[in-house]
Structures are given as structure tokens and as C-alpha cells.
Motif scaffolding. Structure first.
Motif, PDB file in Angstrom:
ATOM      1  N   THR A 239       0.906  -1.172  -0.054  1.00 48.54           N
ATOM      2  CA  THR A 239       0.111  -0.134  -0.031  1.00 48.54           C
ATOM      3  C   THR A 239       0.873   1.275  -0.105  1.00 48.54           C
ATOM      4  O   THR A 239       0.669   2.209  -0.750  1.00 48.54           O
ATOM      5  CB  THR A 239      -0.966   0.099   1.200  1.00 48.54           C
ATOM      6  OG1 THR A 239      -1.702  -1.272   1.339  1.00 48.54           O
ATOM      7  CG2 THR A 239      -1.729   1.171   1.116  1.00 48.54           C
ATOM      8  N   SER A 288      -4.418  -3.751   4.912  1.00 51.20           N
ATOM      9  CA  SER A 288      -5.403  -3.487   3.896  1.00 51.20           C
ATOM     10  C   SER A 288      -6.241  -4.707   4.170  1.00 51.20           C
ATOM     11  O   SER A 288      -5.805  -5.815   3.862  1.00 51.20           O
ATOM     12  CB  SER A 288      -5.121  -3.482   2.521  1.00 51.20           C
ATOM     13  OG  SER A 288      -3.980  -2.547   2.334  1.00 51.20           O
ATOM     14  N   ASP A 516      -3.258  -3.165  -5.765  1.00 49.99           N
ATOM     15  CA  ASP A 516      -2.925  -3.180  -4.431  1.00 49.99           C
ATOM     16  C   ASP A 516      -3.760  -4.197  -3.706  1.00 49.99           C
ATOM     17  O   ASP A 516      -5.025  -3.742  -3.188  1.00 49.99           O
ATOM     18  CB  ASP A 516      -2.467  -1.986  -3.753  1.00 49.99           C
ATOM     19  CG  ASP A 516      -2.190  -1.970  -2.361  1.00 49.99           C
ATOM     20  OD1 ASP A 516      -1.955  -2.932  -2.014  1.00 49.99           O
ATOM     21  OD2 ASP A 516      -2.808  -1.059  -1.544  1.00 49.99           O
TER      22      ASP A 516
HETATM   23 MG   LIG Z   1      -1.983  -2.929   1.978  1.00 48.93          MG
END
Ligand SMILES: [Mg+2]
Ligand SMILES: Nc1ncnc2c1ncn2[C@@H]1O[C@H](COP(=O)(O)OP(=O)(O)OP(=O)(O)O)[C@@H](O)[C@H]1O
Length: 764
Positions: A239, A288, A516
Motif C-alpha cells: 500500500t 489493507s 494493491d
Molecule cells: Mg496494504
């Protein structure tokens, strides 16, 4: 070399000089017991030298100096142990000039042999110099330049660079980033300028900005869409890298010192999505919990035109419970830390510890993060992506309602029939607050939390929930609200990212996509359906990588008639087949068991075990437990089957959606308006593969284009370099079986400047 005991395996490198046109040296895996003769016969077989006239070979130990002025050599007797010899070689110091090597040569007759002699310096320069002179005291910014390429050397090089403060290293057009977990001042505007128009290349140190620059200029030059794939395990820096890429991709198109609104909007989308979609896990403080694909659109003149974000699979279970040492989504903590007193009043906010959805994991704070500041940063970013203060207030009201839902408690209800296990809400005052925040009638909400309505023969039946069902309904409502809120945010962000004047359909220029996703995860004993989905997505990404890095590249060499030994790679097709195959793949069977009356998670596991017990990528745990093991490309992961079926179904319950649809606040109605009633969660992962197949197709078209236009590109690349590494391992059977095969050599054929339409970023 690795080492210690008698049975340890070592890599013996043997230089072959003129005996092979393709390899400078071959690496042979051997133990102390392996004899010189065995190594010779293994290499002779590998290089097909046995068929050549003369055909009798031996190993020699060469001691040379770094400038090739002097060289001594000694023949190894047939039963001598090269490994034992190698272990006696002095450890080289920087000041030392000598180098020790083994090399293979045709047997000299005994009469010619002397234990040591000095050779003609000219001969040494022409013949041995190339491999004798291998400086050890420098690192290589591109692994393809390594004179001696094997896994140990490669890792040593990465380590040496990292220690010297260089976190980036190229492998041809792939960038490896080693996460420094500390700030390096290499992303400021000075660096943005430095890497503009510089692509990937030896002139400047490897950098993530160079990857963005390469993609941008390739897009402009070839008028083709580009994509940058980022892969790595959870916490490796995907990220963060995405953010740097977007930073550069937007900076590249800016002509003035400040970007136009759209660049700023793209950059502001990141913090908003991260606040709502990232959380602290055991692996990463900012993990994430969803995947995203950001496509930046450019006009034909290279100016940013707009962008589109696609999200894949938000981990909704995190709303109601988190593992030890983990947190709920950042935004809750930001809100509670940063809201003003009047906001706290208006939104009925309480202390973090008072919320059941936040307190169960016992983890509240993030080291080195000022959540009060993060809240103001979030509000600012939200404003940049077009969330008016009024919209923000409504959104925070929904967040507060989600948190309060977790505090709703149930107790047995006294009914006329003592055997009825119906429950009522123990704390209706909390339900009152929620109903105020969501602007729904308290009565309707209470009913939805404690009973469901069913229609039968034209009549409406009210069926009371028992305690577990009531808790499930409550949690389902919280997850439904948050999930819908996240979808709504993505929609709003996309709205803001689209250029005001045009719609996507009118877009004329090209785009650069950055993928991502959530990284590969293994939480030991606590892997569940979420990790299964996450790791499946990563498995597919690895497949994509394999296809492009190994398979297609080698197919092209073959097509161009280049003599080539196939590089063996860890093909994960069979593992993917285990997961997604039809009709017996794990996902297919899971879907079946979700639809099958009477099926349980136990029967699901039994089915898995009976169908796949022989599969090489499937394992049944040794100890009896409700779990199965998958051998992924990144290692074995044990998945618990508890709740697999429930999580796969993840029903958007009609009764709950119904309550929210009755809100007098248009915002809440809007949130749930478009939701399907029931979605198989992994159908959302499928959306990820739509993106994935778009990459795939782009790659295919690109190869077609390259085949048609530049037939000699690879041949010219090939001529410039000689691959020099080949790994052979001894199998215990007859000590000379070739397995391992040649690896890594493909990198030597990689061009410096990207002419592919897919730049790839690999992370540690
Ligand atoms: Mg991430
Ligand atoms: N280039 C970098 N410089 C400094 N720190 C970095 C860099 N890249 C990553 N980090 C640090 O590592 C942490 C984890 O990185 P990041 O969140 O990007 O991982 P990820 O690969 O996206 O993980 P996940 O798969 O869990 O989402 C960041 O919060 C940051 O502290």
C-alpha cells in the motif's frame, strides 16, 4: 554455502570455461560425502559432454588473483570431496587478492601434471579472467548484473544493499522493495524531479518513481494502457508503494507547481479508503482489509484526466470481532479520538473501552499514531473527495450506530409458554440511540433484532429469535451497515475522481492501473474463510507472475529459435485447481454445501477430505481437528472450517435491509438501496479476477504486438549476455540426478528500459 554437520548440503560451483557455450559455471548441490567424480559425471551429463570426442573430464581447484596475473591449479583426485576442500578455503577478506574456484576441464595426462604452475598471463586474461574476477565487495543495483547468480548470492546482495540504505533493487524491469519500516528521505519533490523522464536504468539508483516513470512514458510512446502489479506478503509495503506510485504518476503530468484538482483528489482518495478499509492486524499496523485497483486515466497529451477505483472483498467480520492484538477499522478510533465535544454529544459517542465491538480484542492504541490528528487529516481528505461537512456528519452517525449495535444485549423474555426461548433487548435505551442515529422507528428496530417475519398462506408469521439468532441478526445489521457504507464511499470517491466534463466512456487517452491487494496471510491457528479468500487471490497473482516472468518469456525464446534450457519454476496451477476447479474445487464444494439442506461445516470438511486427501496441495492435519491445510506458493496454511459456510453465504438479510430502507433519512436508504439480498462472498473475489483477466488480456495483446513488430528484440538481448548459473542437486538415489534445474538466468535477458506494457513490482 550453508552449514555444519555431515549431512548438510552445500552449493559447489564449478566453472566450465569453454566446455559450454551457455554457462560460465554450474552450481551443484552436494554433501561432504559427494566425490569429485560424482560431481564431474553430473556436470558432464548436464552439458551432454559424454558424447563429445575425447570425453574424459576432471575437476581442478584453481587459486587465482583478482587481476588475473597469476593462477595456480591442482587436479582433484576422483574420490576427493570438493565440499571438504571448499570448507578449507580461507574466508576472503577485502584486503586479500586471492580467489578459489573449481573448474571442469578435459583430463590432462598424468605426465603433464604438476602440482602447481604459473600460466601465461595472456591466456588467463582471455580465458579465466571472466570468472576469476568477481568482485565481492560491491553490491549490484540490478540482480541481473550479478556475476555469480544463485539464491545465497542474491539474498546477500539484497542484504548488503539494505544495510547500505538502499531499499530498492531491480531484477530487470521488476523492482524489489525491502520494507525499511523507517522513513527514508527519498520521496520528496527533489526525487520526483530527479526521476522524471529517467525510466529504469543504471544511471540512477533503483527507485519506485522510476517504475512509475517507465509506465507513464511507455503509455505515451506506445499509446497502450499500462499496469503495475504489486505483490508481497502482508506488511511488506504494497500500500505504501501504491501511494508512492500514485504520487509520482500524478506529479508526472503536472505542468505547474500545483496539480489541478483531479490529481489532488486522487491522492486524497487513499487516506479515506485506508481509514475505512485498513486495520491493525498481527502482521501489519495498517493492513489493507480490502483489495483495490486504481486506474489513472490520462488525456492524449499526458495530463491526468480522472481515475477509477475498484474495491474487492472488504473483510466485514472485523466489524464485530478481531483477533488478539488486532483492532477494528481505523476510522472508529479516529472518530472517538478526534470528535469535538459537540460532535460527541450529537453522535452519542462513548469511550473506546465502552464499545463491545472495540474492547473484546483488548487492543486500542497504535504506537506512534496520533489518532486525533488522523481524524482531522481524514476530514480534510474527505473534503477533497467531495464529502461535504453534512455528508460527513451523516456518515459518522452511521459509524456511531454500528458501534452501538455491538452494545445491544439480549435477555430471555417471559412468555406465557415456558418452553419458548424468545429473547428481548436488555438495554432498549441503546436501541433508542441507534434508531435516532439511523432515523428508523425504535419499534421496528427492536422487532428486527428479536424476531423475523415470514409470510405463509397469505399471513404474516412472527418467529421469535433465540439468543444466538438475535446476536447473529444484530451483528449482521452492523456488518451490513458498514459494508454498505464502504461501498457508498467508493462510489462517492469514484464520482469525485471522474473528470467533471467527461464520463469514462468518452475517455480518449490511455490509463495506468495499480493493483494493491491484501497480502498473503497466515495467522497460525486462527486462519478462517477470510484468509482463504485473501490467499486465493494472492495465489492467482502468483500465477500471473509465473506466467509472465517464466512461461511467456521462455515461449518467446523458443519461438525465436534461441537455444534454451527451460527454467523450472514453482508452478501453482494445481494449487489453483484445488481451490477453484469445477466441480470438485474447494470453493465449488463450499458453495454446494451452502445450498445443501442439512449440511454443516463438519460435513463440508468430510467432503474436502474424502475428495482431496490424495491431492499434493491438500493436507489433512495430523491431529484431529476441524481444519484443512493448503500448500500455497508461499507456504502451508491451516484453515479452520468453523463458520466457513456462514461466512461464504454472508447473507444480506432481507428483514434487516427492510428496516434500513424504512429510514426517514435519505442517506441511510441510499446506503442499502442497491444491495443484492444475498451475495456469495467469494463472488466478490471473482470481481478481483475480472480485473486480473484484464491484465492477462493486456499481456496477451502486448506479446502479439511485440511478436509482430520487434521479432529480434530478444535475440539481441540474448547475444549481449551469457547466462552463468545452473543449479543441479544430487538426489540420494544415485547421487547424480539433475533436479533443481537452471533458474534465474532469464533475468540476463531483461532489457534495461521497459518495453513491456506491464511493469511489475515485487516486494519482499
Ligand atoms: Mg496494504
Ligand atoms: N517504503 C517505505 N518506507 C518506509 N516505511 C515503509 C515503506 N513501505 C512500508 N513501510 C512501513 O511498513 C508498513 C506496512 O506497509 P503496507 O501497509 O504498505 O503493507 P502491505 O503490503 O500493504 O500489507 P497488507 O497486505 O497487510 O495490506 C507501513 O505502515 C510502513 O510503516
Amino acid at each position: 554455502m550453508s552449514g555444519g554437520t555431515e549431512n548438510n548440503r552445500y552449493i559447489v560451483q564449478v566453472f566450465v570455461g569453454a566446455l559450454s557455450q551457455h554457462y560460465e559455471a554450474l552450481s551443484v548441490e552436494a554433501s561432504k560425502q559427494t566425490t569429485s567424480d560424482e560431481i564431474v559425471s553430473c556436470i558432464v551429463e548436464r552439458l551432454s559432454l559424454a558424447d563429445s570426442p575425447g570425453g574424459s573430464y576432471e575437476l581442478a581447484e584453481v587459486i587465482g588473483d583478482s587481476v588475473g596475473q597469476e593462477c595456480k591449479e591442482r587436479r582433484l583426485g576422483p574420490t576427493e570431496s570438493p565440499v571438504a576442500l571448499m570448507l578449507l578455503w580461507p574466508k576472503l577478506l577485502h584486503s586479500q587478492q586471492e580467489y578459489y574456484r573449481f573448474y571442469l576441464r578435459e583430463k590432462l595426462s598424468d605426465s603433464l601434471w604438476t602440482d602447481s604452475f604459473t600460466m601465461d598471463p595472456q591466456l588467463i586474461r582471455d580465458y579465466f579472467y571472466r570468472f576469476l574476477y568477481q568482485p565481492k565487495d560491491r553490491e549490484y543495483p540490478d540482480l541481473c548484473q550479478l556475476p555469480d547468480l544463485n539464491e545465497v548470492v542474491l539474498l546477500d546482495n539484497l542484504r548488503a544493499r539494505f544495510i547500505a540504505g538502499h531499499i530498492y533493487t531491480y531484477v530487470g524491469s521488476i523492482l524489489i522493495a525491502v520494507n525499511p519500516f523507517k522513513f527514508h528521505p527519498i520521496y520528496n519533490p527533489k526525487y520526483v524531479k530527479l526521476y522524471q523522464n529517467r525510466r529504469l536504468g543504471p544511471e540512477l539508483p533503483p527507485h519506485i518513481f522510476a517504475v512509475a516513470d517507465a509506465a507513464y512514458h511507455c503509455m505515451l510512446k506506445e499509446r497502450r494502457n499500462q499496469c503495475i502489479v504489486i505483490s508481497g506478503e502482508s506488511g511488506s509495503g504494497k500500500t505504501e508503494s501504491t501511494n508512492f506510485l500514485l504520487h509520482h504518476l500524478t506529479a508526472l503530468s503536472q505542468k505547474g507547481s500545483h496539480g489541478s484538482g483531479v490529481e489532488q483528489t486522487i491522492l486524497s482518495a487513499g487516506p479515506v479508503l485506508e481509514a475505512f478499509g485498513n486495520a491493525k492486524t498481527a502482521h501489519n499496523n495498517n493492513s489493507s482489509r480490502f483489495g483495490k485497483f486504481i486506474q489513472v486515466n490520462y488525456k492524449e497529451n499526458g495530463m491526468v484526466h480522472g481515475a477509477v477505483v475498484q474495491k474487492y472483498l472488504l473483510e466485514k467480520s472485523r466489524i464485530c470481532s478481531q483477533g488478539r492484538n488486532e483492532r477494528n477499522y481505523h476510522v472508529f478510533y479516529y472518530l472517538l479520538a478526534g470528535a469535538s465535544d459537540s460532535e460527541k454529544n450529537l453522535l452519542h459517542l462513548q469511550k473506546t473501552e465502552d464499545y463491545s465491538y472495540l474492547s473484546k480484542s483488548g487492543c486500542y492504541i497504535l504506537d506512534n499514531v496520533d489518532e486525533n490528528y488522523e481524524f482531522s487529516r481524514l476530514k480534510q481528505s474527505m473534503e477533497m473527495v467531495g464529502f461535504t461537512p453534512e455528508k460527513q456528519r451523516r456518515l459518522f452517525a452511521v459509524l456511531s450506530a454500528v458501534l452501538l449495535l455491538g452494545n445491544v444485549e439480549f435477555q430471555p423474555r417471559k412468555l406465557t409458554y415456558h418452553h419458548d426461548e424468545a429473547v428481548g433487548v436488555r438495554n432498549p435505551e441503546v436501541v433508542l440511540l441507534i434508531s435516532e442515529l439511523l432515523r428508523v422507528k425504535q419499534e421496528t428496530l427492536l422487532q428486527a433484532l428479536t424476531a423475523k417475519r415470514a409470510r405463509a398462506s397469505g399471513e404474516t408469521l412472527v418467529i421469535n429469535y433465540r439468543l444466538p439468532e438475535a446476536i447473529a441478526a444484530r451483528d449482521a445489521m452492523a456488518k451490513c451497515l458498514y459494508g454498505a457504507l464502504f461501498d457508498w464511499i467508493v462510489l462517492q470517491v469514484n464520482h469525485a475522481l471522474l473528470s467533471k466534463k467527461d464520463t469514462l466512456r468518452d475517455h480518449q487517452g490511455n490509463s495506468i492501473g495499480v493493483l494493491d491487494i491484501f497480502g498473503f496471510e497466515d495467522f497460525g491457528l486462527c486462519n478462517s474463510f477470510e484468509q482463504f479468500c485473501i490467499n486465493y487471490a494472492n495465489e492467482h497473482l502468483q500465477y500471473y507472475f509465473n506466467q509472465h516472468v517464466f512461461k511467456y518469456e521462455q515461449e518467446e525464446y523458443r519461438k525465436e529459435g534461441i537455444r534454451w534450457t527451460d527454467i523450472e519454476f514453482m508452478d501453482n496451477t494445481a494449487c489453483l485447481q484445488l481451490i477453484e476447479g469445477k466441480p470438485n474445487g474447494l470453493l465449488c464444494m463450499l458453495d454446494d454445501q451452502c445450498n445443501f439442506p442439512g449440511a454443516t461445516n463438519e460435513t463440508l470438511l468430510q467432503k474436502f477430505n474424502s475428495v482431496h486427501k490424495e491431492n499434493n496441495f491438500y493436507e489433512i492435519p495430523q491431529r484431529r481437528e476441524a481444519a484443512f491445510i493448503v500448500r500455497h506458493y508461499a507456504g502451508k496454511v491451516k484453515y479452520q472450517v468453523t463458520e466457513m459456510r456462514e461466512k461464504n453465504l454472508d447473507l444480506m438479510r432481507q428483514d434487516i435491509v427492510g428496516v434500513l430502507k424504512n429510514s426517514s433519512m435519505a442517506f441511510v436508504r441510499e446506503l442499502v438501496g442497491a444491495d443484492p439480498v444475498a451475495v456469495f462472498r467469494w463472488a466478490i473475489v471473482r470481481a478481483f479476477f475480472r480485473g486480473y483477466f484484464a491484465f492477462h488480456e493486456a499481456g496477451r495483446r502486448h506479446r502479439q504486438y511485440r511478436d509482430g513488430n520487434k521479432p529480434s528484440a530478444i535475440q539481441s538481448r540474448y547475444r549481449n549476455h551469457t547466462p552463468n548459473e545452473n543449479l543441479i542437486s544430487f538426489s540420494p538415489k544415485h547421487n547424480s540426478n539433475i533436479s533443481g534445474s537452471s533458474r534465474s538466468s532469464y533475468g540476463y535477458q531483461k532489457q534495461r528500459n521497459i518495453n513491456s506494457n506491464e511493469s511489475q513490482v515485487g516486494l519482499q
